[in-house]
Design an enzyme around this catalytic site. Sequence first.
Site, mmCIF file in Angstrom:
data_model
loop_
_atom_site.group_PDB
_atom_site.id
_atom_site.type_symbol
_atom_site.label_atom_id
_atom_site.label_comp_id
_atom_site.label_asym_id
_atom_site.label_seq_id
_atom_site.Cartn_x
_atom_site.Cartn_y
_atom_site.Cartn_z
ATOM 1 N N PRO A 25 0.642 -1.061 -0.046
ATOM 2 C CA PRO A 25 0.115 -0.015 -0.114
ATOM 3 C C PRO A 25 1.040 1.244 0.027
ATOM 4 C CG PRO A 25 -0.801 -1.524 1.774
ATOM 5 C CD PRO A 25 0.780 -1.948 1.292
ATOM 6 N N ARG A 44 2.800 -10.289 6.664
ATOM 7 C CA ARG A 44 4.494 -10.319 7.180
ATOM 8 C C ARG A 44 4.643 -9.726 8.271
ATOM 9 N NH1 ARG A 44 6.754 -11.875 1.815
ATOM 10 N NH2 ARG A 44 5.647 -13.498 1.412
ATOM 11 N N LYS A 60 2.212 7.922 4.340
ATOM 12 C CA LYS A 60 1.681 6.700 4.342
ATOM 13 C C LYS A 60 1.110 5.911 5.707
ATOM 14 C CE LYS A 60 5.075 5.695 1.517
ATOM 15 N NZ LYS A 60 5.920 4.756 0.524
#
Length: 298
Positions: A2, A124, A57
């Site tokens: 993302p 992850r 982000k």
Amino acid sequence: MPELPEVTVIVNSLNKAIRGLVLESVEYDWKPKFYWGKFSIKDLKGSKVKDVRRQGKVIIIDLSNGMSIVIHLKLTGQLIYQDKKIRVSGGHPIPPLNKPVPNSTTRVTFAFTNEGHLYFNDMRKFGWVKITKSDEASIKEAIGKVELGPDPMEMTETEFLDRIKKKPQQRIKKLLMDQSFVAGIGNIYSDEALWRAKIHPKRSIASLSDSEIKAIFKGIQDSFKLAIEKGGSSANSFVDGRGEKGLYLTFAKAYHMTGKPCARCGTKIVRQKMDGRSAHFCPKCQVLTKEKPALKLI
DNA sequence: TTCAATGTTTAGAC
DNA sequence: GGTCTAAACATTGA
């Protein structure tokens, strides 16, 4: 992973979905990356979601009690909100965003009093969730030492031009991904923007003409706009049973297109390691030197 | 078993 | 001493 468009989409969707909801409880199975600091779950219970926003982000959920939940999705993070009526999701597409939640990748679960849940999934485990006070200093501390640069979508072309020229020795791809230069661009969109601008990822800033820099800036904004449109349409489709496709990456022209023909000239896209990351580009459209290559490119 | 994936940080080189 | 880069980190699927 993302990047800014995906984060923008999920932030917008969450704003509609969870603003005003009251937190009931929080569960997590994964301590190392879930930091309460000196706070506890009790500090959050009963607080209302005031706003969902982002910085680069990083996703920030502001609560009515002066606390904030700060989230970084990193490589494989996703956020999914689900209640009886709606489901809103965004982030990495694996596992599929329409997979029932919670599932094996669910790391943190926020339960609201309306019986809706916000799930933080991360296959992850590169991402993180932190709880902090809402003041800017605390949030900055939670995000890390990096001073985030301006938002590429809120920047003017002139600003970009001025800013980039201060780093003449830098290589363009590396600089674009530098979060202190501009916030929100990662490997995907640096590849996409440079492909659109027809610029080789290794070009130095000093070698770029003004019109090339402008083309790069346009490339960033255009690819972001497109991604937000695509992502928005999928993430806003309220799902029950029928999952959204997740148009993630289906629009990519360069990223992960190794061996596929360039959409402009048909030459095969190549992948090359540089600056510790793999860059994808068209060897014909995006040449390193401005001069015509002496050797014929096959 | 090794590799690749990411943003960020740290150790090391110049 | 500052600047730049290469490697490390955390983690897991292929």
